[in-house]
Design a protein around this motif. Structure first.
Motif, PDB file in Angstrom:
ATOM      1  N   ILE A 110       0.870  -1.178   0.000  1.00 31.98           N
ATOM      2  CA  ILE A 110       0.000   0.000   0.000  1.00 31.98           C
ATOM      3  C   ILE A 110       0.906   1.226   0.000  1.00 31.98           C
ATOM      4  O   ILE A 110       1.504   1.575   1.012  1.00 31.98           O
ATOM      5  N   GLY A 111       1.036   1.875  -1.161  1.00 24.73           N
ATOM      6  CA  GLY A 111       1.925   3.029  -1.261  1.00 24.73           C
ATOM      7  C   GLY A 111       3.363   2.619  -1.006  1.00 24.73           C
ATOM      8  O   GLY A 111       3.901   1.755  -1.673  1.00 24.73           O
ATOM      9  N   LYS A 112       3.980   3.233  -0.005  1.00 21.32           N
ATOM     10  CA  LYS A 112       5.369   2.940   0.326  1.00 21.32           C
ATOM     11  C   LYS A 112       5.499   2.075   1.570  1.00 21.32           C
ATOM     12  O   LYS A 112       6.526   2.083   2.253  1.00 21.32           O
ATOM     13  N   GLU A 113       4.447   1.336   1.861  1.00 18.84           N
ATOM     14  CA  GLU A 113       4.458   0.414   2.993  1.00 18.84           C
ATOM     15  C   GLU A 113       3.869  -0.929   2.570  1.00 18.84           C
ATOM     16  O   GLU A 113       3.229  -1.038   1.530  1.00 18.84           O
ATOM     17  N   ARG A 114       4.094  -1.928   3.411  1.00 15.55           N
ATOM     18  CA  ARG A 114       3.374  -3.200   3.235  1.00 15.55           C
ATOM     19  C   ARG A 114       2.477  -3.376   4.449  1.00 15.55           C
ATOM     20  O   ARG A 114       2.810  -2.951   5.563  1.00 15.55           O
ATOM     21  N   ILE A 115       1.352  -4.023   4.221  1.00 17.85           N
ATOM     22  CA  ILE A 115       0.396  -4.228   5.304  1.00 17.85           C
ATOM     23  C   ILE A 115       0.093  -5.707   5.447  1.00 17.85           C
ATOM     24  O   ILE A 115      -0.075  -6.422   4.460  1.00 17.85           O
ATOM     25  N   VAL A 132      -2.428  -8.375  12.567  1.00 25.31           N
ATOM     26  CA  VAL A 132      -3.053  -8.095  11.276  1.00 25.31           C
ATOM     27  C   VAL A 132      -3.369  -6.602  11.218  1.00 25.31           C
ATOM     28  O   VAL A 132      -3.863  -6.016  12.176  1.00 25.31           O
ATOM     29  N   GLY A 133      -3.052  -5.996  10.093  1.00 21.76           N
ATOM     30  CA  GLY A 133      -3.244  -4.553   9.943  1.00 21.76           C
ATOM     31  C   GLY A 133      -1.978  -3.745  10.179  1.00 21.76           C
ATOM     32  O   GLY A 133      -1.949  -2.547   9.890  1.00 21.76           O
ATOM     33  N   ALA A 134      -0.943  -4.413  10.682  1.00 21.30           N
ATOM     34  CA  ALA A 134       0.320  -3.706  10.939  1.00 21.30           C
ATOM     35  C   ALA A 134       0.952  -3.250   9.628  1.00 21.30           C
ATOM     36  O   ALA A 134       0.950  -3.976   8.642  1.00 21.30           O
ATOM     37  N   ARG A 135       1.484  -2.037   9.628  1.00 23.28           N
ATOM     38  CA  ARG A 135       2.156  -1.478   8.453  1.00 23.28           C
ATOM     39  C   ARG A 135       3.659  -1.468   8.689  1.00 23.28           C
ATOM     40  O   ARG A 135       4.107  -1.132   9.787  1.00 23.28           O
ATOM     41  N   MET A 136       4.398  -1.845   7.664  1.00 18.66           N
ATOM     42  CA  MET A 136       5.851  -1.955   7.789  1.00 18.66           C
ATOM     43  C   MET A 136       6.529  -1.327   6.577  1.00 18.66           C
ATOM     44  O   MET A 136       5.931  -1.268   5.495  1.00 18.66           O
ATOM     45  N   PRO A 137       7.777  -0.893   6.719  1.00 18.95           N
ATOM     46  CA  PRO A 137       8.489  -0.275   5.590  1.00 18.95           C
ATOM     47  C   PRO A 137       8.816  -1.295   4.509  1.00 18.95           C
ATOM     48  O   PRO A 137       8.950  -2.489   4.781  1.00 18.95           O
ATOM     49  N   SER A 143       9.156 -10.156   2.819  1.00 17.86           N
ATOM     50  CA  SER A 143       7.935  -9.841   2.068  1.00 17.86           C
ATOM     51  C   SER A 143       8.025  -8.484   1.388  1.00 17.86           C
ATOM     52  O   SER A 143       7.504  -8.307   0.271  1.00 17.86           O
ATOM     53  N   SER A 144       8.661  -7.520   2.037  1.00 15.12           N
ATOM     54  CA  SER A 144       8.846  -6.205   1.414  1.00 15.12           C
ATOM     55  C   SER A 144       9.627  -6.335   0.112  1.00 15.12           C
ATOM     56  O   SER A 144       9.263  -5.756  -0.918  1.00 15.12           O
ATOM     57  N   LYS A 145      10.675  -7.129   0.165  1.00 14.64           N
ATOM     58  CA  LYS A 145      11.520  -7.279  -1.030  1.00 14.64           C
ATOM     59  C   LYS A 145      10.812  -8.056  -2.134  1.00 14.64           C
ATOM     60  O   LYS A 145      10.997  -7.756  -3.321  1.00 14.64           O
ATOM     61  N   GLU A 192      16.094  -8.575  10.041  1.00 18.54           N
ATOM     62  CA  GLU A 192      16.141  -7.297   9.319  1.00 18.54           C
ATOM     63  C   GLU A 192      15.165  -6.294   9.921  1.00 18.54           C
ATOM     64  O   GLU A 192      15.515  -5.137  10.143  1.00 18.54           O
ATOM     65  N   ARG A 193      13.940  -6.755  10.149  1.00 17.04           N
ATOM     66  CA  ARG A 193      12.917  -5.840  10.678  1.00 17.04           C
ATOM     67  C   ARG A 193      12.879  -5.858  12.194  1.00 17.04           C
ATOM     68  O   ARG A 193      12.635  -4.843  12.841  1.00 17.04           O
ATOM     69  N   GLU A 194      13.128  -7.023  12.754  1.00 15.15           N
ATOM     70  CA  GLU A 194      13.037  -7.173  14.211  1.00 15.15           C
ATOM     71  C   GLU A 194      14.054  -8.193  14.690  1.00 15.15           C
ATOM     72  O   GLU A 194      14.211  -9.269  14.080  1.00 15.15           O
TER      73      GLU A 194
END
Length: 249
Positions: A110-115, A132-137, A143-145, A192-194
């Motif tokens: 979603i835009g510049k984030e993943r949800i 569920v519903g959390a937004r991440m860079p 998953s972002s990549k 990477e994220r956490e």
């Protein structure tokens, strides 16, 4: 009705009786099916082979038991008027969680984030997942990549040029990672994220080749090392392929 037609109808009825055995049971052996249907073993064997060949049942080589196959889920989606991935993919995600014994998640860009739009949590005592519903860079995480690897080049360049891009993530390395993901068909991330968490992710494509979502399996690094995550990849890709066939557009 001719004898040939009667025989064909009987075979169809018997095949349907076999499928109906799975209404209350997740898996059954051939003898159990024979007992439930009242059919002899050779008839059940032939019909199961036909159903397996068409994808309506599948056999577990280790237990020698049968389960419903992916074709059942494809047919079921025709009854569901919703094309929402979080709804359509939940049964397959639950099956994947039960098989791999780790948390399974579904992500959209979603835009510049993943949800995170859907999740089936691991049943293990030690687990750490975002709600569920959390937004991440989009700059970090398997998953972002995956989501960016199959995005347009314009979207990638826009993300790289964003002022919020983290200083500790090299843009050149990121682009190389996206290229590798397109070649391999999956992405892996370790802390990477956490801290303490790892994940492996694959893309889900519709029948028309449209990127629908990213499917991921995640867990603590104590259980999810790189070797194990690579071993998960074939199973993730199988699930992603089945999910993609459920999407109408």
């Amino acid at each position: 009705m001719s004898e040939e037609k009667k025989s064909t109808v009987r075979a169809a009825e018997r095949a349907l009786d076999i499928l109906l055995c799975f209404v209350d049971e997740g898996s059954l052996g051939m003898m159990e099916i024979a007992e439930r249907t009242g059919l002899n073993k050779s008839t059940v064997f032939r019909l199961l082979a036909t159903l397996e060949g068409k994808g309506f049942v599948k056999r577990d080589a280790e237990t020698d038991k049968y389960q419903l196959g992916f074709r059942i889920w494809e047919l079921a989606t025709s009854l569901n008027q919703s094309d929402e991935p979080a709804v359509l993919f939940l049964p397959e995600m639950e099956r994947l969680r039960d098989e791999l014994d780790e948390t399974v998640s579904l992500y959209l860009r979603i835009g510049k984030e993943r949800i995170r739009i859907q999740a089936v949590e691991s049943k293990q005592a030690i687990r750490r997942v975002a709600p569920v519903g959390a937004r991440m860079p989009l700059s970090v995480g398997a998953s972002s990549k995956v989501l960016m690897a199959y995005a347009g080049e314009e979207d990638v360049q826009e993300l790289l040029a964003d002022p919020s891009w983290p200083d500790n993530v090299d843009r050149g390395v990121f682009q190389e990672q996206l290229k590798r993901i397109r070649e391999d068909g999956y992405a892996i991330s370790v802390e990477e994220r956490e801290a303490g968490t790892a994940a492996v992710s694959v893309p889900i494509f519709s029948r028309q080749g449209r990127l629908v979502a990213a499917l991921a399996v995640s867990g603590p690094v104590s259980r999810m090392n790189v070797k194990k995550m690579v071993q998960f990849v074939p199973r993730l890709k199988e699930s992603a392929q089945r999910m993609g066939k459920m999407v109408r557009a």
